[in-house]
Design a protein around this motif. Sequence first.
Motif, PDB file in Angstrom:
ATOM      1  N   ARG A  54      -3.978  -3.001  -2.357  1.00 45.70           N
ATOM      2  CA  ARG A  54      -3.047  -2.453  -1.373  1.00 45.70           C
ATOM      3  C   ARG A  54      -1.608  -2.346  -1.881  1.00 45.70           C
ATOM      4  NH1 ARG A  54      -7.306  -4.617   1.302  1.00 45.70           N
ATOM      5  NH2 ARG A  54      -7.227  -5.852  -0.578  1.00 45.70           N
ATOM      6  N   THR A  55      -1.098  -3.447  -2.414  1.00 42.50           N
ATOM      7  CA  THR A  55       0.327  -3.483  -2.764  1.00 42.50           C
ATOM      8  C   THR A  55       0.619  -2.523  -3.921  1.00 42.50           C
ATOM      9  OG1 THR A  55       0.217  -5.804  -2.140  1.00 42.50           O
ATOM     10  CG2 THR A  55       2.222  -5.082  -3.222  1.00 42.50           C
ATOM     11  N   SER A  58       0.186   1.165  -2.750  1.00 39.64           N
ATOM     12  CA  SER A  58       1.197   1.649  -1.800  1.00 39.64           C
ATOM     13  C   SER A  58       2.580   1.725  -2.435  1.00 39.64           C
ATOM     14  CB  SER A  58       1.207   0.815  -0.521  1.00 39.64           C
ATOM     15  OG  SER A  58       1.467  -0.517  -0.823  1.00 39.64           O
ATOM     16  N   GLN A 135       4.896  -7.615   2.274  1.00 43.11           N
ATOM     17  CA  GLN A 135       3.763  -7.844   3.183  1.00 43.11           C
ATOM     18  C   GLN A 135       4.285  -8.309   4.544  1.00 43.11           C
ATOM     19  OE1 GLN A 135       0.272  -7.444   2.632  1.00 43.11           O
ATOM     20  NE2 GLN A 135       0.188  -7.755   4.837  1.00 43.11           N
ATOM     21  N   LEU A 138       5.808  -5.337   6.364  1.00 41.70           N
ATOM     22  CA  LEU A 138       4.842  -4.388   6.949  1.00 41.70           C
ATOM     23  C   LEU A 138       4.102  -5.035   8.123  1.00 41.70           C
ATOM     24  CD1 LEU A 138       1.503  -4.642   6.114  1.00 41.70           C
ATOM     25  CD2 LEU A 138       2.483  -4.344   3.872  1.00 41.70           C
ATOM     26  N   GLY A 288       2.267  -0.212   5.144  1.00 40.76           N
ATOM     27  CA  GLY A 288       2.653  -0.672   3.805  1.00 40.76           C
ATOM     28  C   GLY A 288       3.391   0.391   3.004  1.00 40.76           C
ATOM     29  N   ARG A 292       7.461   0.097   2.052  1.00 44.01           N
ATOM     30  CA  ARG A 292       7.851   0.080   0.622  1.00 44.01           C
ATOM     31  C   ARG A 292       8.762   1.268   0.305  1.00 44.01           C
ATOM     32  NH1 ARG A 292       2.283  -2.641   0.646  1.00 44.01           N
ATOM     33  NH2 ARG A 292       3.001  -4.764   0.354  1.00 44.01           N
TER      34      ARG A 292
END
Length: 315
Positions: A54-55, A58, A135, A138, A288, A292
């Motif tokens: 995910r991180t 994104s 995190q 979000l 997310g 970001r």
Amino acid sequence: ARHLLGIEHLAPEEIRTLLDLAETYVDLNRRTIKKTDVLAGMTQINMFFEASTRTQASFELAGKRLGADVMNMAVAQSSVKKGETLIDTALTLNAMHPDLLVVRHGNSGAVDLLAQKVNCAVLNAGDGRHEHPTQALLDALTIRRAKGRLHRLTVAICGDIAHSRVARSNLLLLGKMENRVRLIGPPTLMPSGVADLGCEVYEDMRAGLEGADVVMMLRLQKERMDGGFIPSEREYFHRYGLDAEKLAHARDDAIVMHPGPMNRGVEIDGTLADDINRSVIQEQVEMGVAVRMAAMELLARNLKAERGREAAGVM
Ligand code: CP
């Protein structure tokens, strides 16, 4: 600020500003809009020394939506494997003049250390057990959209608190925004001294969930339990896994969150995780990208202003 290293450095007003900006990137279908010129001409390097889906994805998408040149360093194929240190790696990349460095590392404090050695903006994408600020941001945006506010809520964070940088960043953020935070988990997975951070600690899941507005589940991080006690998954799910019966102790309109990756049938029942009437797990992923984008836009603005002052000789 030059960097985004942790929630601990952010004031409530800065958190609100970032969330408000992130909200402007989200369209009615919860998709993020393209805004191609904000980071045009800027270079973003993503360095992930720990696994991520995910991180990493994104941050890459966010940089591209803002028009940056985005490079993902392939750590597994890099000279890190030949013994090059984190700092030497960072200095090497710094010599290529990036504007934004996004870093995930297994050691708490590694990203802070790196930020002192480079002359670009550094974003912490998760460092050890310390912090995972984007995190928490979000998560905050997801909560604010679902509940209509980000204050005076009762938020239960459940499970492996001891190894969780997500729990730590959320605890700091939710506290700054004046929410009531409960930590629920077995004593073996509860760090000492957490009650001093202004939260309530529960060993019993049902008691801890009573009246909660938000239920945030965490993954059992077995990879960080070096030599320590590892609970059996079956027993753990029985006592701490979130299912419909345990969730019934929370408020009727309580939302269910999980930062991912999820272990279905360990900390959360799979059917509940997929229940779009209660679970906002997919929306967390959607937010997310927006969060970001906002974080990088704000840091890029600061960087440009700093460079402008340097060029004018007013530092
Ligand atoms: N929540 C989170 O950090 O997920 P990834 O490890 O997949 O990036």
